[in-house]
Structure formats: structure tokens, C-alpha cells
Enzyme design. Structure first.
Site, PDB file in Angstrom:
ATOM      1  N   HIS A 192       7.925 -62.566 -17.986  1.00 49.21           N
ATOM      2  CA  HIS A 192       6.665 -61.825 -17.918  1.00 49.21           C
ATOM      3  C   HIS A 192       6.192 -61.722 -16.466  1.00 49.21           C
ATOM      4  CE1 HIS A 192       6.543 -62.866 -22.268  1.00 49.21           C
ATOM      5  NE2 HIS A 192       6.035 -61.649 -22.343  1.00 49.21           N
TER       6      HIS A 192
ATOM      7  N   HIS B 226      -0.739 -55.189 -17.684  1.00 44.09           N
ATOM      8  CA  HIS B 226      -0.933 -55.778 -19.003  1.00 44.09           C
ATOM      9  C   HIS B 226      -0.529 -57.248 -19.082  1.00 44.09           C
ATOM     10  CE1 HIS B 226       3.413 -55.339 -19.572  1.00 44.09           C
ATOM     11  NE2 HIS B 226       3.302 -56.094 -20.646  1.00 44.09           N
TER      12      HIS B 226
END
Length: 770
Positions: free
Chosen positions: A336, A376
């Protein structure tokens, strides 16, 4: 004779003296008349007392309500609040002097030496309100009583100072104290937790009266309001200090989180590559061939392709600085990270352009979606929402649902609001609020818990063949599904890319599982259990079936332009399922109870496939050997292969290692690419050999120069460097093969192959590779 109330309790006494008539003696009749009369007197006195008591209660309640109203108006400054308390105390208690002491912190000990007053306030009737000195707090006889009350948490009422020997030594007057103390009432002030936070004192009841039980009840009720007021004021002061700290921290953070000006200026001056050059429109986009700077420029190009900088008046240096700042705020976690966010944004760009959803979106929605995609997962820690709750992280206390997603949104807004990074600066206030709403809704939609809650509603719209998608609620639902589709879009990439991404995701999950097992001493879920890494194909199939395939099927129904995502997802599911089948076969291989016949049947298909590949490879080797053979007369004619003996094809079939089955299937794509490359190189070798033979026939020199064949026309060179060629061999690094994209492999034969003399006459050094 007693005056009795209705309960026959004496409430007074009545006397009649010196009868004037008759014998001047009271008779029995007089006594009966007097008793009957006092019965009515008792009723009257009782009613009068009740009325007076109600009036007093009313006045007291009104005083307390007025006090509460005044106290709660003064909660932003402690000194003004205490001034109000002392003024109200003197009016309520009708006393000559009032003192209030504030503890440094709530008292939790009953020892006087552990009590410390931070401030003291003193007000004498008719004189000015003043803040006491430290010397007063340490040596004043009134402060000594206050220390005693704070330690014992008991009310002290002294109407005769000298009558209480236990406290008399505390009330010895100092030489400079001219106040004549007659009586004193002192109560503790407590907070809602029952801890003493202060002490209130009233002294010398006016008109030479004493403090009654009613006074004690009033001041104790009064102290409750004082406690609430002081507690709230101190909390307010704490909030003010924390807000100041937060502002300072935000200033420092803003300085460090934004991209440095040198990088911003450098990137803004670089020419942004074309979208076609970056392959931004392709579903098969691969970020691994791009540098970090190229990912930044590619992000800027997405905005430019949608014409957003011109329409929304975004300066080029601002959008470059913003992208760099977003990139800087991603942590270097395994999956991520910035690369993941960049890939999500590219998929959204492809859905809008190649997928055909651009016509359904406004400019504000487009920029909101791109900002949301790039932002995000800002400041992702490599652990999920459940982990934040398990470790009782501050984020879990701040946000009870969609914990990380709310944090990502907050980080996004923080960057936009930082000087030099506001790419929404030209928008009107209403448009700005609308874009922020789009961003928040989109980022929160990446929480799979929200996806599951909304999927049913979206499915109903798709099954009802919704075409317009103009309603704000339906549009918000569509954007949310698009965000989820982009977030997990790696599942639709070509198989080679999908395998790499799956390994990155699994590695990050296993890292969290290791922390849970080793530090939290809890068993991780199977998806995060490193001990179950062999079940990755099975878990991938489950993930695709439960989340991905239904989502991409619905989106392909919304617009057929999105069907490549659905098709890619299905292909990868088939690949993962094949890996799972091979894994099951390997498990059965090592099972102690498995028979030889079962094993033979399990691996028979794989064995046949491998035999065919070995036969093909043997044929290719035979052909290559014939092509490079020399005759004894130094006539460099190339022999063509004769018919291959069918018996030779089956002689050298090696025994099959079962573990090789899984390896070959897992690397089938790379093997096919390399096989195609070798075939193309053989073609080049044939041309090179003919040119070498021609040169050898026509030259007398013993050291012929290098021969450089011309590349085919109208074929552009690829960007990756050619393989290394030296005097004896041509070497292709393993990393180059693994990291190159498919386009690079397919055009490999368009490189110029530099050939230098070899130790073996008449043989090109390139042949050593074959």
C-alpha cells in the site's frame, strides 16, 4: 401549653398569664377552650412554616439557577469565573469575606503534604477582588483550613473559633492579619469524578449571625455548581493549549510533508511524456518499467489528457508540487505505497477514457476521482482496520468506522490545504465543497465493508438496466463501485503482473500476521498466516469469486467498454485455480497414505505435457546443431535438417520431478516469451552467418572487421538496452528478462547485433547463446 401540628409534634408553646375575672384562677373550662384554640394555632403555624420554607427554597433555587447561568457564561477564563463565584457567594451567604482555592491537579491523596494549590482568590466585602500570593497560600490561617478540608474532603463549620480545640491551632492569627475572624464555613469543591479540585470559604456571617444548617446545605449545593464551572473552564483551557500545540505541529508537519521546492521546480520543467508513450490508456499498463519521476509525470499527464488544468485553472507547478507531495506522504510499506496509488489512478483513467465512462462524469467528478485515487491510501501503515482496533491505536479512537479510510481522507485534505499544493484554488466555494464531497465519498468507498453493504443496491440498479445515472444517489453509488474496481484492479492485469502483485499483497499481510502472533499473542486469520502461504492460490480464487468477479460483471453490464477488466479477472482466476490443483497434487504426493497408482494418475497429464516440451526442445537443439556445423572443406554451407528419427524423440525423456510441474506452470508466460525470443535470434543468426560467409570469401585480411546488419525498416527500437556482447559470448541478465515488458521481448530482434571475431573461424559469437 404546647402547640401541636397535625402529627402531634410540638412546634411551639403558648402561655396565658393572670386571668382578669372571677377568682383570677384558670378553670378546667379555660383549659379546654385554650387547648381547642391552640389546635387551630397549630394548623396555622404549620401552614405558615411550610409557606416560608417554600419561599426560601424558591429563593435558593433562583439564586442557584442564576449562579449556574452566570458561571457557565464565564468558562473561557478561570479568573473571571472565580470572581463570579466569590461575588455570588457573598450575596448568597450574606458573609463579609470569601476565599476560593484551586488545586494544582485533582487530589487523590488524603495527606496534607500532597495537596498543592496553584491559585488562591480572596474577596472582602466592599473591597477589590484579588489573586493571592504564594506566601498567602503557604502561611495564611485560612489556607491552612483549606488544606485540611481538601485532605479530609469534609465540610468545616466553626461558629465559635475557640471552641474547636482540634482546629484552633490552625487559626492562630499572623501579625499582619487585621481581619477579625468570628465564624467560618469551608467546603470542598469536587469534579464529576469525586476528586477535590478546589476549596470554598465564607467567613463572618453579617449582622452578627451564625452559619446554620441551611447555610451548609446551600453552600454545598453551591459548591457543586462551582465544581462544574471550574472543571469545564480547566478543560477549556486544556483544549486551547492542545489546539495551540496542534497548530504548531501542523505547521511543522506541513513543512516536512510537502515536496521540497527544488524537486517541484525540477519536475515542473520536464516535458510531460505523451499518454500513448506511457501507455496510460492500456488495461495492461505496467508501472514497473517507469521510474519514480516518470510516475509523477504520468500522473500529471492523466489530468492533462482530461483537460482539467485548463478548465479548472490549475497552474502546472502547483499540480506537479501536489503530486510530489502526495507521493512523499506514502510510507515505504510493501504494497500500500505510492506505486499502488498510482496504479489505481491509471485504472480510473482507463475506465474514464478507454472504458467509456468519461461521458457520464462532470469535470468536478473527474478531478475528484483522480485526486481520490492518488490519495486513497495516504499514510497507510501496512496494517488493516482490524489491526488498529486490536492494538488500541489512536486512529481507532479517532474514527470508530472505516478507520484508515477516514485518515487517508484527512491527509488528502491536509495536503490540498497546504500552501502551494491547492489544486482546487480556482474553484468557487460551492464547487470546492462539492469536489471535497466527491473525494471523501470515493476514498471511503475503498473500505470493503462499505462495498459489501452497497453492492446489493448497485446490483438492483444494474439488473433494472439503469441507463441515465443522473440521480445524485445513483451517481455516488457508481463512483463508489468504480473506486473499488480500481483499488483491486491488479487482479485483472496480465498474469505475469498479477503474480508479482499477489506476492506483494501476501507479504504485507504475512507481516501483519507475524506481528499479531509474536507481539499481540493472537492467532492471525488464514489470509495473514505465513504458515498457510501455500494456500495463496486457493485464497486468491476465493477473493476473486466473492469480491472481484461480481463487481466487474456488473460494471461490464453498465458499459461494455469495461469488459476487459472482467475478462482479465476471469483469466487470472483460471490460472490461480490451476495452481491450486497443482498444489493439491503436490500435497497428495507427500501424503503417506497415497498409493503409487494414484500418484501416476495425478501427474500423468503434466508428465505428457512436459515430454512434448522436451521433444520440441530436442528438435530445436538438433536443428541448431545442424545449422552451426562446418564441413571439412571450410565451405560454410548450412546443412538443413533431415527427417527426424521418431525413435530418437522418445529415447531421452527424463524422469519427471513432481515439484517441477508447479514451477513450469507458474512460469509458463516467461518461458513462452523467452522461447519466442530465441526463435527470433536464430533467424538473426542465419542472416549473420550468411553475411560472415560472404565477407570471408571476399576479404584477404586475417582479422575481419565486425559485421553490423541493418535493422528492418519502419521498426522503432525499444527503450531497454541491448544484451551485452563480448568476444566469446552474448549474455542476457536474468533481471532484464524478468523485468522487461512483453513489448520489449517481442521486438528484441530489432536491435543491432555487434559481432566480433571468435576463436572458432566462421562462427558468430551470437551462436553461443543458441
Amino acid at each position: 401549653m404546647p402547640i401541636l401540628n397535625r402529627d402531634n409534634v410540638a412546634i411551639g408553646v403558648a402561655q396565658i398569664i393572670n386571668k382578669k375575672t372571677g377568682t383570677h384562677e384558670f378553670t378546667t373550662k379555660d383549659i379546654n377552650v385554650f387547648r381547642n384554640y391552640l389546635t387551630f394555632c397549630g394548623l396555622g403555624l404549620s401552614n405558615a412554616q411550610l409557606f416560608e420554607l417554600s419561599i426560601q427554597e424558591y429563593k435558593k433555587n433562583q439564586l442557584l439557577l442564576n449562579l449556574a447561568r452566570n458561571l457557565f457564561r464565564e468558562q473561557d477564563d478561570l479568573e473571571r469565573l472565580v470572581h463570579k463565584i466569590t461575588t455570588e457567594s457573598q450575596g448568597l451567604m450574606q458573609c463579609a469575606r470569601c476565599c476560593v482555592y484551586i488545586l494544582d491537579r485533582p487530589a487523590t491523596s488524603n495527606k496534607v503534604e500532597d495537596i498543592h494549590f496553584s491559585k488562591g482568590f480572596d474577596m472582602i466585602y466592599g473591597e477589590e477582588f484579588k489573586v493571592t500570593t504564594n506566601d498567602f497560600l503557604e502561611n495564611s490561617r485560612y489556607a491552612k483550613i483549606a488544606y485540611h478540608v481538601a485532605a479530609t474532603m469534609e465540610t468545616v463549620s466553626l461558629n465559635e473559633i475557640t471552641s474547636d480545640q482540634a482546629l484552633a491551632h490552625l487559626l492562630i492569627s499572623n501579625g499582619d492579619d487585621e481581619f477579625v475572624l468570628r465564624n467560618l464555613l469551608c467546603v470542598p469543591i469536587m469534579d464529576s469524578s469525586g476528586h477535590v479540585i478546589g476549596v470554598s470559604q465564607v467567613m463572618n456571617k453579617l449582622n452578627e449571625r451564625i452559619f446554620t444548617e441551611d447555610d451548609v446545605a446551600i453552600i454545598e449545593a453551591f459548591s457543586v455548581f462551582c465544581g462544574l464551572g471550574i472543571h469545564n473552564t480547566r478543560q477549556y483551557e486544556n483544549v486551547v493549549r492542545l489546539t495551540a500545540k496542534q497548530n504548531v505541529a501542523f505547521e511543522v508537519l506541513s513543512y516536512h510533508v510537502i515536496a521540497c521546492e527544488e524537486d517541484a521546480q525540477r519536475v515542473s520543467q520536464i516535458s510531460v511524456p505523451e499518454a500513448s508513450q506511457l501507455r496510460l490508456y492500456a488495461w495492461e499498463f505496467n508501472d514497473m518499467v517507469l521510474t519514480d519521476d516518470e510516475t509523477v509525470l504520468a500522473s500529471v499527464r492523466m489530468f492533462m489528457e482530461l483537460d482539467l488544468p485548463r478548465k479548472l485553472q490549475i497552474p502546472h507547478d502547483v499540480i506537479c508540487r501536489w503530486v510530489l507531495s502526495v507521493k512523499k506522504n506514502y510510507r515505504p510499506v510493501i504494497y500500500h505505497n505510492w506505486r499502488h496509488a498510482f496504479n489505481v489512478a491509471q485504472t480510473m483513467f482507463s475506465m474514464l477514457t478507454t472504458g467509456g465512462l468519461n461521458a457520464r462524469m462532470s469535470d468536478l467528478e473527474r478531478i475528484g476521482l483522480l485526486i481520490a485515487c492518488l490519495s486513497h491510501d495516504l499514510d497507510h501503515r501496512g496494517t488493516n482496520n482490524a489491526f488498529q482496533a486490536k492494538v488500541d491505536a489512536p486512529l481507532a479512537k479517532l474514527y470508530t468506522t472505516s478507520t484508515l479510510e477516514h485518515h487517508h481522507f484527512d491527509q488528502c485534505i491536509m495536503i490540498i490545504q497546504t500552501e502551494g499544493n491547492n489544486i482546487l484554488q480556482a474553484l468557487s466555494p460551492d464547487d470546492y465543497k462539492l469536489v471535497v464531497h466527491y473525494i471523501e465519498s470515493a476514498i471511503l468507498s475503498t473500505d470493503l465493508a462499505l462495498y459489501f453493504r452497497k453492492r446489493g443496491e448497485f446490483q438492483k440498479l444494474v439488473e433494472a438496466n439503469e441507463k441515465q445515472w443522473t440521480d445524485s444517489g445513483k451517481k455516488d453509488l457508481l463512483r463508489g463501485m468504480m473506486m473499488t474496481a480500481c483499488d483491486v484492479a491488479a487482479i485483472c492485469k496480465p498474469w505475469e503482473i498479477q503474480q508479482v502483485v499477489a506476492k506483494l499483497v501476501a507479504s504485507e499481510f504475512f507481516q501483519q500476521g507475524d506481528i499479531e502472533r509474536n507481539q499481540l499473542h493472537v492467532e492471525p486469520i488464514p489470509m495473514m498466516d505465513r504458515g498457510k502461504k501455500d494456500e495463496l492460490p486457493k485464497m486468491q480464487v476465493g477473493f476473486i469469486d466473492s469480491i472481484c468477479l461480481p463487481l466487474y460483471k456488473m460494471l461490464s453490464d453498465v458499459d461494455s467498454g469495461l469488459s476487459p477488466l472482467y475478462d482479465g479477472c476471469k483469466r487470472n482466476r483460471d490460472n490461480w485455480e490451476k495452481l491450486q490443483e497443482e498444489h493439491d497434487k503436490l500435497k497428495s504426493l507427500w501424503s503417506e497414505n497415497t498409493s503409487q497408482e494414484t500418484l501416476r494418475k495425478a501427474f500423468e497429464p503434466s508428465k505428457t505435457a512436459i515430454q512434448e516440451k522436451n521433444i520440441t526442445s530436442s528438435q530445436s537443439d538438433a536443428i541448431a546443431s545442424l545449422k552451426v556445423a562446418k564441413n571439412t572443406n571450410e565451405n560454410l554451407l548450412v546443412k538443413q535438417p533431415a527427417a527426424i528419427n521418431r525413435e530418437q524423440q522418445t529415447i531421452a525423456v527424463p524422469s519427471i520431478d513432481p515439484t517441477l510441474v508447479s514451477t513450469i506452470h507458474a512460469n509458463k508466460g516467461a518461458i513462452d516469451i523467452i522461447r519466442g525470443q530465441i526463435t527470433e535470434l536464430r533467424h538473426d543468426v542465419d542472416q549473420l552467418r550468411l553475411q560472415v560467409n560472404t565477407r570471408k570469401r571476399s576479404t584477404i585480411s586475417t582479422n575481419p572487421p565486425a559485421i553490423i546488419p541493418s535493422s528492418p525498416t519502419n521498426l522503432p527500437p525499444i527503450s531497454s538496452p541491448p544484451a551485452i556482447v563480448n568476444n566469446t559470448s552474448r549474455r542476457i541478465s536474468k533481471s532484464s528478462v524478468q523485468n522487461g515488458n512483453q513489448a520489449a521481448f517481442s521486438h528484441h530482434h530489432h536491435h543491432h547485433h555487434h559481432v566480433e571475431p571468435s576463436d572458432t573461424p566462421g562462427r558468430s559469437s551470437v551462436c553461443n547463446l543458441i
